[in-house]
Design a protein around this motif. Structure first.
Motif, mmCIF file in Angstrom:
data_model
loop_
_atom_site.group_PDB
_atom_site.id
_atom_site.type_symbol
_atom_site.label_atom_id
_atom_site.label_comp_id
_atom_site.label_asym_id
_atom_site.label_seq_id
_atom_site.Cartn_x
_atom_site.Cartn_y
_atom_site.Cartn_z
ATOM 1 N N MET A 86 -25.868 -11.110 6.498
ATOM 2 C CA MET A 86 -25.817 -10.150 5.383
ATOM 3 C C MET A 86 -24.365 -9.790 5.063
ATOM 4 N N LYS A 87 -24.065 -9.683 3.788
ATOM 5 C CA LYS A 87 -22.741 -9.231 3.335
ATOM 6 C C LYS A 87 -22.879 -7.832 2.743
ATOM 7 N N TYR A 88 -21.898 -6.992 3.058
ATOM 8 C CA TYR A 88 -21.928 -5.614 2.564
ATOM 9 C C TYR A 88 -20.634 -5.284 1.817
ATOM 10 N N ALA A 89 -20.768 -4.577 0.702
ATOM 11 C CA ALA A 89 -19.585 -4.086 -0.018
ATOM 12 C C ALA A 89 -19.765 -2.596 -0.298
ATOM 13 N N ILE A 90 -18.685 -1.850 -0.106
ATOM 14 C CA ILE A 90 -18.692 -0.417 -0.429
ATOM 15 C C ILE A 90 -17.525 -0.138 -1.371
ATOM 16 N N VAL A 91 -17.806 0.539 -2.468
ATOM 17 C CA VAL A 91 -16.744 0.913 -3.403
ATOM 18 C C VAL A 91 -16.640 2.438 -3.401
ATOM 19 N N ILE A 92 -15.425 2.928 -3.139
ATOM 20 C CA ILE A 92 -15.193 4.383 -3.079
ATOM 21 C C ILE A 92 -14.233 4.795 -4.196
ATOM 22 N N PRO A 93 -14.768 5.327 -5.306
ATOM 23 C CA PRO A 93 -13.878 5.893 -6.323
ATOM 24 C C PRO A 93 -13.508 7.316 -5.870
ATOM 25 N N ASP A 94 -12.296 7.457 -5.359
ATOM 26 C CA ASP A 94 -11.901 8.705 -4.683
ATOM 27 C C ASP A 94 -12.011 9.912 -5.619
ATOM 28 N N GLY A 95 -12.682 10.940 -5.141
ATOM 29 C CA GLY A 95 -12.758 12.190 -5.907
ATOM 30 C C GLY A 95 -13.444 12.085 -7.261
ATOM 31 N N ALA A 96 -14.218 11.013 -7.478
ATOM 32 C CA ALA A 96 -14.777 10.781 -8.820
ATOM 33 C C ALA A 96 -15.876 11.762 -9.187
ATOM 34 N N ALA A 97 -16.594 12.294 -8.200
ATOM 35 C CA ALA A 97 -17.688 13.215 -8.496
ATOM 36 C C ALA A 97 -17.128 14.477 -9.149
ATOM 37 N N ASP A 98 -17.903 15.049 -10.058
ATOM 38 C CA ASP A 98 -17.372 16.162 -10.855
ATOM 39 C C ASP A 98 -18.499 17.102 -11.259
ATOM 40 N N ARG A 99 -18.151 18.071 -12.089
ATOM 41 C CA ARG A 99 -19.151 18.983 -12.654
ATOM 42 C C ARG A 99 -19.032 18.929 -14.160
ATOM 43 N N PRO A 100 -20.035 19.484 -14.858
ATOM 44 C CA PRO A 100 -19.930 19.510 -16.319
ATOM 45 C C PRO A 100 -18.602 20.120 -16.737
ATOM 46 N N ALA A 101 -17.845 19.412 -17.576
ATOM 47 C CA ALA A 101 -16.499 19.862 -17.947
ATOM 48 C C ALA A 101 -16.470 20.274 -19.411
ATOM 49 N N GLU A 102 -15.793 21.372 -19.660
ATOM 50 C CA GLU A 102 -15.672 21.868 -21.030
ATOM 51 C C GLU A 102 -15.050 20.814 -21.938
ATOM 52 N N ALA A 103 -13.997 20.166 -21.411
ATOM 53 C CA ALA A 103 -13.288 19.160 -22.202
ATOM 54 C C ALA A 103 -14.208 17.999 -22.588
ATOM 55 N N LEU A 104 -15.319 17.845 -21.880
ATOM 56 C CA LEU A 104 -16.236 16.735 -22.163
ATOM 57 C C LEU A 104 -17.552 17.244 -22.747
ATOM 58 N N GLY A 105 -17.489 18.400 -23.383
ATOM 59 C CA GLY A 105 -18.684 18.951 -24.012
ATOM 60 C C GLY A 105 -19.787 19.228 -22.999
ATOM 61 N N GLY A 106 -19.374 19.689 -21.818
ATOM 62 C CA GLY A 106 -20.378 20.060 -20.825
ATOM 63 C C GLY A 106 -20.935 18.873 -20.046
ATOM 64 N N ARG A 107 -20.286 17.736 -20.142
ATOM 65 C CA ARG A 107 -20.738 16.578 -19.361
ATOM 66 C C ARG A 107 -19.717 16.247 -18.271
ATOM 67 N N THR A 108 -20.104 15.346 -17.356
ATOM 68 C CA THR A 108 -19.187 14.926 -16.287
ATOM 69 C C THR A 108 -18.627 13.544 -16.645
ATOM 70 N N PRO A 109 -17.519 13.145 -16.012
ATOM 71 C CA PRO A 109 -16.991 11.799 -16.278
ATOM 72 C C PRO A 109 -18.031 10.707 -16.022
ATOM 73 N N PHE A 110 -18.852 10.843 -14.957
ATOM 74 C CA PHE A 110 -19.904 9.851 -14.713
ATOM 75 C C PHE A 110 -20.868 9.778 -15.893
ATOM 76 N N GLU A 111 -21.117 10.918 -16.537
ATOM 77 C CA GLU A 111 -22.062 10.943 -17.661
ATOM 78 C C GLU A 111 -21.461 10.347 -18.929
ATOM 79 N N VAL A 112 -20.154 10.541 -19.092
ATOM 80 C CA VAL A 112 -19.515 10.075 -20.320
ATOM 81 C C VAL A 112 -19.108 8.601 -20.219
ATOM 82 N N ALA A 113 -18.650 8.190 -19.065
ATOM 83 C CA ALA A 113 -18.123 6.830 -18.907
ATOM 84 C C ALA A 113 -19.230 5.785 -19.099
ATOM 85 N N ARG A 114 -18.827 4.633 -19.601
ATOM 86 C CA ARG A 114 -19.767 3.498 -19.698
ATOM 87 C C ARG A 114 -19.691 2.727 -18.384
ATOM 88 N N LEU A 115 -20.776 2.775 -17.610
ATOM 89 C CA LEU A 115 -20.744 2.190 -16.267
ATOM 90 C C LEU A 115 -21.964 1.295 -16.045
#
Ligand SMILES: [Zn+2]
Length: 396
Positions: free
Chosen positions: A1-30
């Protein structure tokens, strides 16, 4: 078995005013992370144990399966491991910042982001003055250096200089057993550095002088069970950050350097993705750590945080998925930020982070949605003890 882990440091967030109450995870195309969340398992994990500061060191130890409560001894020992500094188990290691203190106030934790070359000259001057068989200064990068003390015992509380900007340092000096010795060195450094030619030039140029050292982040070498002994798997890490490099060395992993990896927005995402795919050939498990999302959080830079997430998805997660599917053997992938660095507060937070994993034997959970903080919470899958997440990922 092969395993990969990707750690986007500090990426988790909360709804942000600058993003109209959304988080970067919600706004970004992923699309790739969303696919992992939809076709695999989505949930949340408490990567920072109760009572511990939400540093990347603690959170990343957790993500890699180590109980920080038991094994975390401080930041300096991890950085020393990253630099290959040989030390004995009973040596005490301190982070030694070059800082600017003016009129008793901490003005700059980085002495104007002093360049490595200049800093090295100053650290050598300190080594000449105070260095001995039992005390050694090790120059590092920029303002970040290390001090190793042998044969002395410390039981001190110290304060990170970046936490006391604009405050009087007098209230934040080391306290406890061994504190006077540290104080002596910090005071002594002022005399060595004050009129040093490097600082005279810095003042002439209007740059912050390195007026003294600041000792903190102390600890003794942690004893970490080698990852292979624990899991029977060999690992490699790709990162631009010393802390992560140090943890990897201490658990017996290979550290793969990517020339264009900077730890900042301009990091070479493509190069990191390629290096990860390459490393999968002769390692069971590969971790890719990207610091840019954390930096964007600290800078309160919403657009940059979204851009960094999208680059990670497109240039690291996507190619990794494709490569894993082409290996012809079973594989699993996990995407998990180590902690939150919310745009609104510009510092680390200890709340649970979202994670997504997919691959062989990981049947999709019910009601899976895209990889966002809110969707991860809604699945109800919560790993309360962060260092057990890897067990779920590797063993289940
Ligand atoms: Zn972090």
């Amino acid at each position: 078995m092969k395993y990969a882990i990707v750690i986007p440091d500090g990426a988790a967030d909360r709804p942000a005013e600058a993003l109209g109450g959304r988080t970067p995870f919600e706004v970004a195309r992923l699309p790739h992370m969303d696919r992992i969340a939809a076709e695999g398992r989505l949930g949340t994990a408490q990567t920072v144990p109760p009572g511990m500061a939400p540093g990347s060191d603690v959170a990343i130890l957790s993500v890699l399966g180590y109980d920080a409560v038991k094994c975390y001894t401080g930041r300096a020992p991890l950085e020393a491991a990253a630099q290959g500094i040989q030390c004995r188990p009973d040596d005490w290691l301190f982070r030694c910042n070059l800082v600017t203190v003016a009129d008793g106030v901490m003005v700059d934790y980085s002495a104007g982001h002093i360049k490595t070359q200049e800093a090295e000259v100053l650290i050598r001057a300190l080594e000449e003055q105070f260095g001995s068989d039992t005390l050694r200064f090790y120059p590092g990068v920029g303002y970040r250096h290390l001090l190793v003390s042998r044969g002395e015992t410390f039981k001190v509380r110290t304060t990170p200089p970046h936490d006391i900007l604009g405050q009087r340092v007098r209230k934040h000096l080391p306290k406890g057993k061994g504190a006077p010795r540290l104080q002596e060195l910090m005071d002594g450094s002022r005399q060595v550095l004050e009129n040093h030619p490097v600082n005279r030039i810095r003042r002439d140029l209007g740059e912050n002088p390195a007026s003294q050292i600041w000792l903190w982040g102390q600890g003794q070498r942690p004893s970490l069970t080698p990852f292979r002994k624990q899991w029977g798997l060999g690992g490699a890490v790709i990162t631009a950050v010393d802390l992560v490099r140090g943890i990897a060395r201490l658990i017996g992993w290979d550290v793969i350097d990517v020339p264009g990896a900077t730890g900042y927005y301009d990091t070479d995402y493509t190069g990191k993705g390629r290096a990860a795919i390459e490393a999968l050939r002769d390692h069971d498990l590969v971790v890719v750590h990207v610091e840019a999302t954390d930096e964007a959080g600290h800078n309160g830079a919403a657009r940059e945080k979204i851009k960094a997430l999208e680059s990670i998805d497109r240039l690291i997660v996507g190619p990794l998925l494709q490569a894993l599917e082409q290996t012809g053997q079973p594989w699993r992938i996990l995407v998990v930020p180590d902690h939150e660095t919310p745009l609104a507060i510009r510092t680390h937070e200890r709340k649970p982070v979202p994670f997504a994993m997919m691959g062989a034997g990981l049947e999709p959970g019910r009601g899976n949605r895209p990889m966002t903080e809110a969707d991860a919470r809604k699945t109800g899958m919560h790993v309360a003890v962060g260092h057990e997440l890897i067990e779920y990922f590797l063993r289940r």
